[in-house]
Scaffold this motif. Structure first.
Motif, PDB file in Angstrom:
ATOM      1  N   ALA A  50       0.818  -1.219   0.000  1.00 14.30           N
ATOM      2  CA  ALA A  50       0.000   0.000   0.000  1.00 14.30           C
ATOM      3  C   ALA A  50       0.851   1.268   0.000  1.00 14.30           C
ATOM      4  CB  ALA A  50      -0.948  -0.004   1.197  1.00 14.30           C
ATOM      5  N   MET A 297      -3.146   5.832   3.713  1.00  8.83           N
ATOM      6  CA  MET A 297      -4.033   4.667   3.747  1.00  8.83           C
ATOM      7  C   MET A 297      -3.344   3.478   4.399  1.00  8.83           C
ATOM      8  SD  MET A 297      -6.221   4.710   0.242  1.00  8.83           S
ATOM      9  CE  MET A 297      -4.913   4.242  -0.883  1.00  8.83           C
ATOM     10  N   THR A 348      -9.463  16.139   7.462  1.00  3.59           N
ATOM     11  CA  THR A 348      -8.682  14.905   7.288  1.00  3.59           C
ATOM     12  C   THR A 348      -9.290  13.695   7.987  1.00  3.59           C
ATOM     13  OG1 THR A 348      -7.401  15.385   9.279  1.00  3.59           O
ATOM     14  CG2 THR A 348      -6.490  16.158   7.175  1.00  3.59           C
ATOM     15  N   GLY A 349     -10.029  13.943   9.064  1.00  5.25           N
ATOM     16  CA  GLY A 349     -10.547  12.816   9.835  1.00  5.25           C
ATOM     17  C   GLY A 349      -9.534  12.233  10.804  1.00  5.25           C
TER      18      GLY A 349
ATOM     19  N   ILE B  18      -4.626  -2.215   0.363  1.00  7.67           N
ATOM     20  CA  ILE B  18      -4.727  -1.835   1.785  1.00  7.67           C
ATOM     21  C   ILE B  18      -4.943  -3.106   2.600  1.00  7.67           C
ATOM     22  CG2 ILE B  18      -5.984  -0.484   3.498  1.00  7.67           C
ATOM     23  CD1 ILE B  18      -6.966   1.305   1.294  1.00  7.67           C
ATOM     24  N   ASP B  22      -4.915  -2.023   8.232  1.00  6.24           N
ATOM     25  CA  ASP B  22      -4.988  -0.583   7.973  1.00  6.24           C
ATOM     26  C   ASP B  22      -6.425  -0.109   7.719  1.00  6.24           C
ATOM     27  OD1 ASP B  22      -2.254  -0.178   8.216  1.00  6.24           O
ATOM     28  OD2 ASP B  22      -1.870  -0.579   6.104  1.00  6.24           O
ATOM     29  N   VAL B  26      -8.741   3.657   8.003  1.00  6.20           N
ATOM     30  CA  VAL B  26      -9.268   4.248   6.763  1.00  6.20           C
ATOM     31  C   VAL B  26     -10.768   4.525   6.933  1.00  6.20           C
ATOM     32  CG1 VAL B  26      -9.789   3.783   4.335  1.00  6.20           C
ATOM     33  CG2 VAL B  26      -7.519   3.254   5.238  1.00  6.20           C
ATOM     34  N   GLU B  28     -12.418   4.767   9.866  1.00  5.22           N
ATOM     35  CA  GLU B  28     -12.664   5.726  10.940  1.00  5.22           C
ATOM     36  C   GLU B  28     -12.481   7.155  10.432  1.00  5.22           C
ATOM     37  OE1 GLU B  28     -10.312   5.326  14.503  1.00  5.22           O
ATOM     38  OE2 GLU B  28     -11.356   6.997  15.485  1.00  5.22           O
ATOM     39  N   ARG B  29     -11.416   7.384   9.678  1.00  6.21           N
ATOM     40  CA  ARG B  29     -11.173   8.743   9.180  1.00  6.21           C
ATOM     41  C   ARG B  29     -12.258   9.173   8.206  1.00  6.21           C
ATOM     42  NH1 ARG B  29      -4.917   7.220   8.569  1.00  6.21           N
ATOM     43  NH2 ARG B  29      -4.430   7.347  10.778  1.00  6.21           N
ATOM     44  N   PRO B  89     -11.584   6.378   0.101  1.00  8.42           N
ATOM     45  CA  PRO B  89     -10.612   6.430  -1.003  1.00  8.42           C
ATOM     46  C   PRO B  89     -11.208   5.886  -2.307  1.00  8.42           C
ATOM     47  CG  PRO B  89      -9.615   5.497   0.975  1.00  8.42           C
ATOM     48  CD  PRO B  89     -11.073   5.636   1.268  1.00  8.42           C
TER      49      PRO B  89
END
Lengths: 692, 248
Positions: A50, A297, A348-349, B18, B22, B26, B28-29, B89
């Motif tokens: 990633a 990510m 951005t979170g 991903i 991870d 991802v 949560e954000r 994403p």
């Protein structure tokens, strides 16, 4: 086999001489091919794929033909370490906000991917669109420390670009370096086209202007349209050298005395400045970046929304290069910090906010800043962190405020040296009483774990000073035990590496055997205290860093040879490259002891004397003399100016920061105020994350 | 008032790399960016209540991922989940959602089978399809087909056969943007020992056929004649790709 994929359809790297079409400005350019199609099938074979795919929130990608200048910004280490770097993110946003420029990013591929890339003939690529390095106009590399030097050479070579500047021509990228380690670029002098000194915001845009105008002159009808290759490159380098803060090593030559000492470094062409000054952004308020921070990510070393609350530090810790070269102190206004955080967290979170600087508790309005933010995020899942290692009770109070949402786990302080005497030598004004009182406050208020950072190998250090580290740890642990049997104390001890542009730039570095002996003294002294953990780095790690920190242009041969022998990722425990460096030293005849383990005198020129960090060299020498007679020097934010040399010429109202009504939250002198977390030497990821 | 939603989502393009580890951050954000009132677990380190029934191997594409989201306050599912999808994403999109009534069976119980697709590059079309079809028939006719799975901690022998409910090799015709290529679709049971698409390749033709260039988890739900019905909306994904539907 049935169903085998046809041979790789990866783009081929055109030979030099056929790259001009890709590099022309705007719509005149041919877009270079993306490597993505050829890279994608390789990714299942590598660790952490990633990190190579891009696609982060807030990533920018401008069509190739829409830009006149194209930058590839690089942190010469893995994505995991480099992605959070603030410097890169600031320049990324500034350049991409320009209608005429595009900027993408590159990181060093780990060795597994590098092997596959070389086997497939694929180049160093950008993260956003996987375009090849060789097609960009500028390869801008940040050097937060010295251990990325071999990666820089490797990235160039992998990217289809000659690693020696003299072998690059008009249609090769410009190779620029910046960041703290660029304050002594001499060990990279044959490889880089220019080093940029100091704050990057303004000078990067000026360089972009130079490159854009230069490219326009090369188009039909321009003054360089039919100029020969070497003339074109020379014209560009001359134009760069005319930008304040830009050092072009090709226009300077070192002079040595018969015994090998440097006597001076001098310009070799007319019109080239004898002294290159660093750039200083005077008002941080005008540069409230990065706003649109990149959200990874995959795992990185710092996953948080970071706001730089001030730049520079005047505490005057004599070992600390960051504190010396980033002067003067320039603060961001509390309301700007609050706004950046609120907008950034929503955008951005991220669930963590970092308030960054070299000593964050020293912001003149840190108390209201912390209180406002803690109020804003009370009861939410957003946590706040303040990387500060100031040793005083105020720091504990601040940490309490910021930890309202979470557990009171660990606090970190950096006394740096064990004895009062040695702390006077390094100008770290913390008394033992301060530290013990701070520990008392911390443990009594519910903190469970204190980490203390120290160094060994400091100038004038004796075994008593070393033993004092263990004694201090034992005393702090006694305080810890009184407040809870499970409480812990960790001491992290690193070997000191002298750095350019500091009062210790003349000092001898301890060889690794000596560092190891001192660490053993500490380990032995604490062995009966089970609640104290000792963390150390391998003493060998400081060897390469020391050589490259204060090396001159002759050390470049060692860098080149070490890279050819296979050295890369020199900061990684997983990559034991020291043996390769020792071979490179032997083959090039460079004497490590002469560069690192020898004390220099005032008459000897230093390889960075022609690079001006603003500090007056006589002041540095005086401060070095004061250090050796245990003389301390106050922070000029709260006491009289001592003429270090930085401020004259700058607009003075910014020198002592924001004074819009908040009182200074520092404790009265003597009650204990100190720190600057910058010189601390913790774990590898923390240490090499850089860019704070 | 807690509100639970089950969603189906995709993991294609760059996001297929991903890792499962991870993914939590991802999501949560993205939830925080979309400003949705996701519920958090109790404790010192609260985690958002987003649960995934099982992990997808890194590098595998999927149009058949599922998750259960618990919200601490009511949401407007159509617009709020669309906003969430938009801030995820590129490559991760929410395609279906369903509010979960109290007492509903666990999500994992509804994901009884998986439709997997293995795809090869546009070469050897006829030969490859015929070989795979023959081997598929042989496998379905057997009672046990053992393969060795190589792992860092040692080799392991597993029987692929019990998990296989259906298999079909076919050729997906070319389109203006994609050449014709061979696909093998398989319906595998989700209960019992896990069988991965790589095991299926090993069981069918490891020596004569290259590893598939792309593997996709298409959908999960219940087996129906000729395909698999999605656990949330019942839409059927056929065992032999429906070319007309894909084109549409």
């Amino acid at each position: 086999m049935l169903g085998s994929a046809p041979p790789s359809l990866g783009p081929t790297t055109p030979p030099r001489g056929q790259r001009a079409p890709f590099r022309r400005p705007g719509s005149a350019a041919t877009a270079p091919p993306s490597c993505w199609g050829a890279l994608e099938p390789l990714l299942p074979q590598v660790r952490k794929p990633a990190q190579y795919v891009g696609g982060e929130h807030n990533q920018r990608s401008t069509p190739w033909e829409a830009a006149e200048t194209r930058w590839l910004l690089c942190y010469p280490d893995t994505y995991e370490v480099g992605q959070p770097n603030q410097g890169i993110q600031i320049l990324y946003e500034l350049l991409n906000d320009r209608p005429t420029a595009l900027a993408e990013r590159a990181y060093a591929p780990w060795v597994d991917l590098e092997e596959l890339l070389r086997a497939e003939g694929l180049p160093t690529f950008s993260l956003e669109t996987h375009r090849p390095l060789w097609a960009f106009d500028v390869f801008g590399v940040t050097l937060p420390h010295e251990l990325g030097h071999t990666n820089l050479l490797n990235l160039l070579d992998l990217g289809g670009v000659a690693h020696r500047s003299a072998q690059r021509g008009a249609d090769d990228p410009l190779v620029l370096v910046g960041g703290h380690a660029a304050f002594n670029p001499e060990p990279l002098a044959p490889f880089v086209d220019a080093a940029v000194m100091g704050d990057g915001e303004e000078v990067t845009l000026e360089i972009d202007d130079v490159v854009r105008r230069h490219k326009a002159e090369r188009e039909p009808g321009g003054s360089l349209a039919s100029a020969p290759d070497d003339e074109v490159r020379h014209a560009l380098l001359r134009a760069l050298a005319a930008v304040e803060g830009v050092y072009v090593p090709a226009f300077y030559a070192p002079r040595y005395s018969d015994d090998g000492r440097l006597t001076r470094t001098v310009p070799t062409e007319g019109g080239i400045p004898a002294l290159v000054p660093k750039r200083t952004v005077q008002d941080l308020e005008q540069w409230a970046y990065p706003r649109k921070q990149l959200v990874p990510m995959t795992e990185t070393v710092h996953e948080r929304f970071s706001v730089e609350i001030f730049r520079g530090c005047t505490r005057g810790c004599r070992f600390c290069q960051a504190g010396m070269i980033t002067r003067p102190v320039r603060e961001r206004r509390p309301e700007t910090v609050q706004r950046l955080v609120e907008e950034g967290v929503a955008d951005t979170g991220f669930n963590e906010v970092g308030l960054l600087s070299l000593s964050s508790a020293d912001h003149s309005a840190i108390a209201p800043i912390a209180r406002e933010l803690a109020d804003t995020y009370e009861g939410t899942t957003t946590s706040l962190s303040l990387p500060s290692t100031r040793v005083d009770a105020f720091n504990v109070t601040l940490s309490n405020e910021l930890a309202r949402n979470g557990r009171r786990t660990g606090l970190t302080f950096a006394p740096e040296a064990g004895s009062e005497r040695l702390r006077a030598v390094i100008n770290k004004m913390v008394s033992e009483a301060d530290l013990l009182r701070t520990a008392e406050v911390a443990f009594s208020e519910g903190w469970r774990h204190i980490k203390l950072y120290f160094m060994v190998g400091l100038p004038t250090e004796t075994d008593e000073d070393v033993a004092a580290i263990a004694e201090l740890a034992i005393e702090v642990y006694a305080v810890a035990r009184r407040h809870g049997r499970a409480n812990k104390v960790t001491i992290s001890v690193g070997g000191f590496v002298p750095k350019p542009h500091t009062p210790f730039q003349w000092a001898a570095q301890d060889p690794p055997e000596e560092i190891r002996r001192k660490l053993t003294l500490i380990r032995h002294a604490i062995k009966d205290h089970r609640g104290i953990t000792l963390r150390t780095n391998d003493p060998e790690e400081g060897v390469i860093e020391g050589l490259l920190s204060r090396g001159d242009r002759r050390v470049a041969a060692v860098v080149e040879r070490a890279w050819q022998l296979g050295a890369r990722f020199d900061g990684w425990h997983e990559m034991p490259t020291l043996e390769l460096w020792r071979r490179a030293l032997a083959e090039t005849g460079v004497d490590l002891a002469w560069y690192s383990y020898r004390e220099r005198d005032q008459r000897e020129a230093l390889p960075w004397d022609h690079l001006d960090s603003g500090l007056d060299s006589d002041w540095l020498w005086e401060d070095w003399q004061d250090a050796q007679s245990d003389q301390q020097l106050d922070d000029c934010r709260w006491s009289a100016c001592y003429d270090c040399g930085v401020c004259p010429g700058l607009s003075l109202e910014h020198d002592t920061g924001y004074t819009g009504g908040y009182s200074l939250p520092v404790l009265p002198q003597g009650l204990g105020s100190s720190a600057a977390g910058d010189g601390a030497l913790p774990t590898a990821p923390e240490r090499y994350a850089g860019g704070g | 008032m807690l509100q639970r939603y089950r969603i189906r989502w995709t993991k294609v393009g760059r996001t297929r790399f991903i890792s499962a580890r991870d993914l939590t951050s991802v999501w949560e954000r993205a939830l925080r960016r979309a400003d949705l009132p996701i519920a958090y677990s109790e404790g010192f380190t609260p985690h958002p209540k987003v649960s995934f029934p099982d992990a997808l191997p890194v590098g595998v594409r999927s149009t058949g991922e599922y998750a259960e989201l618990t919200f601490a306050a009511p949401i407007e599912p159509a617009s709020d989940l669309a906003a969430l999808s938009a801030t995820l994403p590129a490559g991760m999109d929410i395609t279906t959602y369903l509010e979960v009534p109290d007492g509903a069976p666990k999500l994992a119980k509804m994901l009884r089978v998986t439709l997997w697709e293995l795809a090869w590059p546009p070469v050897d079309l006829t030969e490859l399809r015929e070989l795979l079809a023959t081997r598929a028939e042989e496998l379905l006719a057997s009672t046990s087909v053992e393969v060795i799975r190589h792992r860092p901690d040692g080799d392991r022998t597993i029987d692929v056969r019990p998990a296989v409910l259906a298999l079909a090799a076919s050729t997906r015709p070319g389109t203006p943007t994609r050449d014709a290529h061979t696909v093998l679709r398989a319906v595998l049971r989700n209960d019992g020992p896990t069988v991965r698409p790589t095991d299926l390749h090993a069981a069918l033709a490891p020596d004569e056929v290259a590893a598939p260039a792309a593997v996709t988890r298409c959908v999960q739900g219940t087996e129906v004649p000729g395909g698999v019905a999605d656990a949330l909306d019942g839409e059927v994904e056929p065992l032999v790709p429906d070319v007309d539907a894909e084109a549409a």
